[in-house]
Design an enzyme around this catalytic site. Structure first.
Site, PDB file in Angstrom:
ATOM      1  N   ALA A 291      -4.859 -23.815  -1.577  1.00 52.23           N
ATOM      2  CA  ALA A 291      -5.101 -24.554  -0.430  1.00 52.23           C
ATOM      3  C   ALA A 291      -4.735 -26.101  -0.536  1.00 52.23           C
ATOM      4  CB  ALA A 291      -6.708 -24.458  -0.194  1.00 52.23           C
ATOM      5  N   GLY A 292      -3.524 -26.321   0.187  1.00 53.62           N
ATOM      6  CA  GLY A 292      -2.997 -27.656   0.115  1.00 53.62           C
ATOM      7  C   GLY A 292      -3.485 -28.210   1.510  1.00 53.62           C
TER       8      GLY A 292
ATOM      9  N   ILE B  41      -2.434 -22.817   3.543  1.00 55.35           N
ATOM     10  CA  ILE B  41      -2.942 -22.162   2.555  1.00 55.35           C
ATOM     11  C   ILE B  41      -1.954 -20.988   2.150  1.00 55.35           C
ATOM     12  CG2 ILE B  41      -5.028 -20.569   1.935  1.00 55.35           C
ATOM     13  CD1 ILE B  41      -6.313 -22.043   4.350  1.00 55.35           C
ATOM     14  N   LYS B  42      -1.712 -20.970   0.985  1.00 58.08           N
ATOM     15  CA  LYS B  42      -0.499 -20.025   0.695  1.00 58.08           C
ATOM     16  C   LYS B  42      -1.473 -19.102  -0.572  1.00 58.08           C
ATOM     17  CE  LYS B  42       0.873 -23.790  -0.187  1.00 58.08           C
ATOM     18  NZ  LYS B  42       0.514 -25.227   0.495  1.00 58.08           N
TER      19      LYS B  42
ATOM     20  N   ASP C 131      -3.525 -29.289  -8.276  1.00 59.32           N
ATOM     21  CA  ASP C 131      -2.137 -28.780  -7.654  1.00 59.32           C
ATOM     22  C   ASP C 131      -0.906 -29.100  -8.482  1.00 59.32           C
ATOM     23  OD1 ASP C 131      -2.568 -31.258  -6.581  1.00 59.32           O
ATOM     24  OD2 ASP C 131      -1.599 -30.837  -4.675  1.00 59.32           O
ATOM     25  N   ARG C 132      -0.997 -30.700  -8.958  1.00 59.38           N
ATOM     26  CA  ARG C 132      -0.053 -31.114  -9.739  1.00 59.38           C
ATOM     27  C   ARG C 132      -0.085 -30.221 -11.127  1.00 59.38           C
ATOM     28  NH1 ARG C 132      -0.805 -37.151 -10.063  1.00 59.38           N
ATOM     29  NH2 ARG C 132       1.111 -37.212 -11.107  1.00 59.38           N
TER      30      ARG C 132
ATOM     31  N   THR D 106      19.042 -42.512  17.002  1.00 53.69           N
ATOM     32  CA  THR D 106      17.683 -42.900  16.399  1.00 53.69           C
ATOM     33  C   THR D 106      17.091 -41.909  15.639  1.00 53.69           C
ATOM     34  OG1 THR D 106      17.607 -44.663  18.002  1.00 53.69           O
ATOM     35  CG2 THR D 106      15.647 -44.055  16.880  1.00 53.69           C
TER      36      THR D 106
END
Length: 252
Positions: free
Chosen positions: A7-8, A12-13, A108-109, A185
């Site tokens: 869950a980021g 959610i993966k 997560d890291r 731009t």
């Protein structure tokens, strides 16, 4: 069968891993935005095909409310105690955590570093996870997590320019990067943000003595990877791969 969930901050993966499968070899996988979390039970039922997962291993950096929503969505048979919330430890799955306070490292890291080491054992590597935030972390050949960098992700950089300047438009991330020196731009914003992302990754790679490879993952990785001037490997779902590697150790 193990249910893996990442869950980021935006999505959610998830993946279903069979017993004995190598990290990243999954029976099924999927992804939903936070707003579509209610779709997860149906996706899991379809993927499981009547089977029961042995346990679930979850990484959550999206806060307490997301934790409660995930608990409500999980298959009922898991609620008796087969749920493990992944957390950063001093050592796990062949990785030693060199953070000053190991528990403070984002889960997560930590999972991404475990996943990167599982894919490139015995190598000094950099792992760049390019999502809402971009995290860049260094791992030595003998498995020490040295630490890393956190910066706004590609989309967040572009949105910040649009929000905080009067005349710059908000750009949409696209499939192909623009020329380095853009002639409009929108492309100039994207080119500048890509250069900032790539520059941070390349600077970290140069500082990581002996680094042989950079593993690049996350939603913005397909845009950032092509502009990197260093050896790299584009990998989907590095956090889930790390969770899978960690799940093979019953202590996680």
């Amino acid at each position: 069968m193990i249910l893996l969930i990442d869950a980021g901050n935006t999505r959610i993966k998830w993946a279903l891993a069979g017993a004995g499968a190598a990290p990243g070899q999954w029976h099924a996988s999927g992804c939903v935005a936070h707003a579509d979390l209610e779709q997860l039970p149906r996706q899991w039922r379809t993927a499981l095909g009547g089977r029961t997962p042995r346990r679930a291993l979850l990484s959550n950096v999206a806060g307490a409310a997301m934790r409660e929503r995930l608990l409500r969505a999980l298959p009922a048979e898991l609620l008796a105690g087969a749920i493990v919330w992944f957390a950063s430890l001093a050592q796990l799955a062949g990785l030693r955590n060199g953070y000053r306070d190991p528990a403070q490292l984002g889960c997560d890291r930590f999972a991404a570093a475990i996943g990167a080491r599982a894919l490139a054992p015995g190598q000094a590597i950099l792992v760049a996870n390019c999502g809402t935030a971009t995290t860049i972390d260094a791992i030595t050949a003998d498995g020490l997590f040295l630490g890393g960098m956190i910066l706004p992700g590609l989309g967040l950089m572009a949105a910040s320019l649009a929000r905080n300047t009067a005349q710059l438009p908000r750009i949409e991330e696209r499939a192909a990067p623009p020329a380095r020196f853009a002639d409009n731009t929108d492309d100039a914003i994207l080119s500048g943000c890509l250069a900032a992302q790539a520059g941070a990754i390349e600077r970290a790679f140069a500082a990581h003595d002996g680094a042989a490879l950079c593993i690049v993952s996350g939603g913005a990785a397909p845009l950032i990877a092509p502009v990197l001037a260093l050896p790299h490997r584009l990998v989907d779902n590095i956090v889930l791969i790390g969770l899978h590697a960690a799940a093979r150790e019953e202590t996680c």
